[in-house]
Design an enzyme around this catalytic site. Structure first.
Site, PDB file in Angstrom:
ATOM      1  N   TYR A 101       0.854  -1.204   0.000  1.00 45.58           N
ATOM      2  CA  TYR A 101       0.000   0.000   0.000  1.00 45.58           C
ATOM      3  C   TYR A 101       0.881   1.242   0.000  1.00 45.58           C
ATOM      4  O   TYR A 101       1.857   1.337   0.751  1.00 45.58           O
ATOM      5  CB  TYR A 101      -0.889   0.008   1.252  1.00 45.58           C
ATOM      6  CG  TYR A 101      -1.639   1.317   1.435  1.00 45.58           C
ATOM      7  CD1 TYR A 101      -2.933   1.463   0.932  1.00 45.58           C
ATOM      8  CD2 TYR A 101      -1.053   2.408   2.080  1.00 45.58           C
ATOM      9  CE1 TYR A 101      -3.612   2.661   1.064  1.00 45.58           C
ATOM     10  CE2 TYR A 101      -1.727   3.607   2.216  1.00 45.58           C
ATOM     11  CZ  TYR A 101      -3.008   3.733   1.717  1.00 45.58           C
ATOM     12  OH  TYR A 101      -3.676   4.911   1.844  1.00 45.58           O
ATOM     13  N   GLU A 189      -3.648   7.569  -3.718  1.00 40.63           N
ATOM     14  CA  GLU A 189      -3.425   6.246  -3.156  1.00 40.63           C
ATOM     15  C   GLU A 189      -3.170   5.238  -4.265  1.00 40.63           C
ATOM     16  O   GLU A 189      -3.860   5.270  -5.285  1.00 40.63           O
ATOM     17  CB  GLU A 189      -4.719   5.855  -2.442  1.00 40.63           C
ATOM     18  CG  GLU A 189      -4.581   4.955  -1.255  1.00 40.63           C
ATOM     19  CD  GLU A 189      -5.959   4.773  -0.600  1.00 40.63           C
ATOM     20  OE1 GLU A 189      -6.100   5.195   0.553  1.00 40.63           O
ATOM     21  OE2 GLU A 189      -6.869   4.235  -1.244  1.00 40.63           O
TER      22      GLU A 189
END
Lengths: 388, 290
Positions: A101, A189
């Site tokens: 991530y 993101e």
């Protein structure tokens, strides 16, 4: 402003981030054609402004063009968190060795953009933060200097051991940071950032949220707004320079100022009612805004009573009164209205309203109580409201 | 006495010839604020309302007049530059009224202002007023009256509402500060609470927060650890849905964080009294300053 995954990927591709190809389809036939062109297995991903698409059944694998067609015909039109899916992204399925991530959020506490990276990618990062905070590295960035190479490397080393991958990740960090700054993001993101069995590092999913205050100086980004993905009443309100958010209740609220608008909704709830919306007509007192506000509120069939709550500081309450009179002449109300106003030019406003058959009070609590009672269908008291 | 501004405040108005700047400059002069200078690039040498000298730069204005405070009414895309300019010119209190300033701009402004030793209030705020002494910003003067209640809030009209009710109930104010509704602002609740605690003329504080962020929770901790004066709190946005920006850029519940319930619980845990609705401030404060 939210943008779709395929739009965020395009912005990141432009910044140099390695991202597998993908194409958008709005029909099942189109999707079939795209899948045939890619060959092999493809991933079908619903394009909606909502998280948890996978869990909701909006992300599926298709092993053939025929299967892609079948899947897409099911996904298009599907509801995810109240939003209708109108587009899907088709992308070749990737071989995944590991998932990480990478995100940047504008952090209120440190007053800086903060990088958050975790080798535990592919899942909800809030869950990782809650259960295994040691698996997340947070790094605030001073925007006056930008992301320094040593910082990008540190982030890369937190994700990978192999130096080649670390360097590839560091490069992606720089590209993501650039895209975040250049496009006026409040969030950017990549989840997941994957490694392939061949050792490449690529971004498989992307999310970006744009700071609304940036849209004036980023016309290209403002043009990405997908009005079909929003509630029509909210689009109408924004075009009229009103801040409007639709809720499920039956008391339509028109208020000046965001804080007072929230406090008014809370007071509706406090007295046993349910607000139908948040609506801020802003600081200026243009009667046209009142007309537009009433149009939007009366278009909601759930609204059983309308509540005006105006505190005249900068706003002139007589302007608001004129707006109410004009609006209701144009479009006569079918639900009762309760008006509370106080402050600048209150006496003039009261007179305008009285001359036109409205009554108004200067007491906020009383007005809210009346509006709640009227929405519940209680008998209309003579001082409370007008309308049929 | 008061906090941040008083009768010795000397003000420079950045954007004094603009629509909002000129309107509010007149209102401030009418209230008694000492406006010593205005700034509009290209209009240096002219005068505002035939009395206030206009300068091309804040540095010129400060050199000529010694202004110690600045208020900013320039459009959003120029606002960050105006804040940097004021801090660079040595102004120690900068009040940014402008709404719609890009948040990323504030990530550059905030550390710069801090390093210059200046205090920034705002942006996206109504400014502040010390009733009877000075007002800087747009809070309507006639709803306030001098007294010993300190008021601090993230909102504009909600503040006016509460202040008006206090005034009508005979509860005057030492200073009312609107810190603004943006996610990154120069002055937070704790800064104001500390100033009120140190001000001998403030007896109690009314604090109006809203959903989004953790500023109120941090303030509650500060109240518990450092404040002797009573603080009454209120949170707007109990009915706000998560993930939606409620007018103010900073009024948004992100994930499960920043809810009204969480903030009210923090207030209660800190021993503060909580107003369930705006009007309750009157009774709760009256009980505490008797």
């Amino acid at each position: 402003m939210n943008i779709h995954e395929y739009q965020a990927k395009e912005l990141l591709r432009n910044a140099g981030v390695p991202i597998p190809p993908g194409e958008v389809a709005t029909t099942a036939e189109e999707a079939e054609g795209i899948a045939r062109q890619y060959g092999g297995t493809v991933v079908v991903k619903a394009q909606v402004h909502a998280g948890g698409r996978g869990k909701a059944g909006g992300v599926k694998l298709a092993k053939s063009p025929q299967e892609a067609k079948e899947i897409v015909s099911k996904i298009l039109g599907m509801q995810i968190k109240g939003l209708t899916v109108q587009k899907v992204l088709i992308t070749p399925a990737a071989d995944i060795a590991s998932e990480a991530y990478v995100g940047i959020i504008l952090d209120r506490a440190s007053k800086k953009p903060v990088f958050m990276v975790s080798p535990a990618g592919g899942i909800d990062i809030e869950e990782v933060a809650a259960k295994t905070p040691e698996k997340i590295l947070k790094l605030p960035i001073d925007t006056r200097y930008g992301l320094q190479p040593y910082q990008a490397m540190r982030l890369g080393f937190f994700l990978f051991d192999d130096l080649k991958r670390v360097r590839a990740a560091a490069k992606i960090m720089q590209q993501l940071y650039r895209a975040f700054m250049d496009n006026g993001c409040s969030l950017a993101e990549i989840n997941p950032l994957v490694t392939t069995p061949g050792g490449d590092v690529v971004a498989l999913d992307a999310k970006m949220v744009i700071d609304d205050n940036e849209l004036d100086r980023h016309e290209n980004i403002a043009a990405l707004r997908d009005e079909s993905a929003e509630a029509p009443s909210e689009v109408q309100a924004r075009n009229a320079n009103l801040t409007f958010i639709k809720l499920d209740g039956d008391v339509g609220c028109v208020v000046n100022g965001a804080g007072l608008a929230m406090a008014t909704m809370d007071l509706v709830k406090f007295y046993g009612g349910d607000p139908a919306n948040f609506l801020d007509i802003g600081g200026s007192s243009n009667p046209e805004k009142v007309v537009n506000a009433l149009k939007i509120i009366t278009a909601d069939p759930n609204v059983k009573a309308i509540l005006f709550n105006i505190f005249g500081g900068i706003t002139r309450t007589d302007d608001v009164a004129n707006g109410i009179v004009t609006a209701t002449k144009q479009n006569p109300l079918t639900v009762p209205i309760v008006i509370r106003l106080t402050g600048t030019n209150e006496e003039i406003a009261m007179k305008i309203l009285k001359d036109n058959g409205f009554s108004a009070s200067s007491d906020m609590d009383e007005a809210v109580k009346q509006a709640v009672a009227l929405a519940k269908g209680s008998p209309v008291t003579p001082s409370a409201a007008r309308g049929a | 006495m008061s906090v941040f501004i008083d009768k010795n405040t000397t003000l420079v108005v950045q954007g004094i010839t603009g629509r909002d700047g000129s309107f509010h400059a007149k209102q401030m002069i009418e209230y008694g604020t000492k406006i010593v200078a205005g700034v509009t690039p290209g209009k240096g040498g002219q005068k505002f309302e035939n009395t206030v000298p206009i300068f091309n730069t804040v540095a010129d204005a400060v050199a000529a007049t010694g202004a110690n405070t600045s208020v900013i009414y320039v459009p959003p895309v120029y606002a960050a530059d105006a804040m940097l300019e004021a801090a660079d010119a040595g102004v120690k209190l900068i009040v940014a009224i402008t709404e719609g300033v890009p948040v990323l701009d504030m990530t550059r402004v905030y550390p710069f202002v801090k390093e210059k030793g200046a205090r920034l209030i705002g942006p996206n705020c109504p400014g502040l007023i010390s009733p009877g002494q000075s007002k800087v910003g747009i809070i309507p003067g006639r709803i306030c009256t001098p007294g010993n209640i300190g008021v601090v809030s993230r909102s504009g009209t909600l503040t006016y509402e509460v202040v008006y009710q206090l005034t009508r109930a005979g509860l005057g104010q030492s200073t009312c500060v609107g810190i603004g509704g943006d996610p990154i602002n120069g002055t937070n609740f704790i800064d104001c609470l500390a100033a009120f605690e140190a001000d001998p003329n403030t007896a109690a504080v009314a604090m109006m927060g809203e959903i989004g962020g953790t500023d109120e929770q941090d303030a509650a901790t500060f109240v518990k650890q450092h404040m002797k004066k009573p603080v009454v709190g209120f949170i707007a946005g109990q009915t706000a849905p998560p993930g939606r920006r409620m007018g103010h850029a900073g009024a948004i519940i992100s994930g499960s964080a920043g809810t009204a319930a969480e903030k009210i619980a923090a207030f209660e845990a800190a021993g503060m009294s909580v107003a369930k609705r705006p009007l309750e401030f009157v009774q709760l404060l009256r009980d505490r300053v008797k």
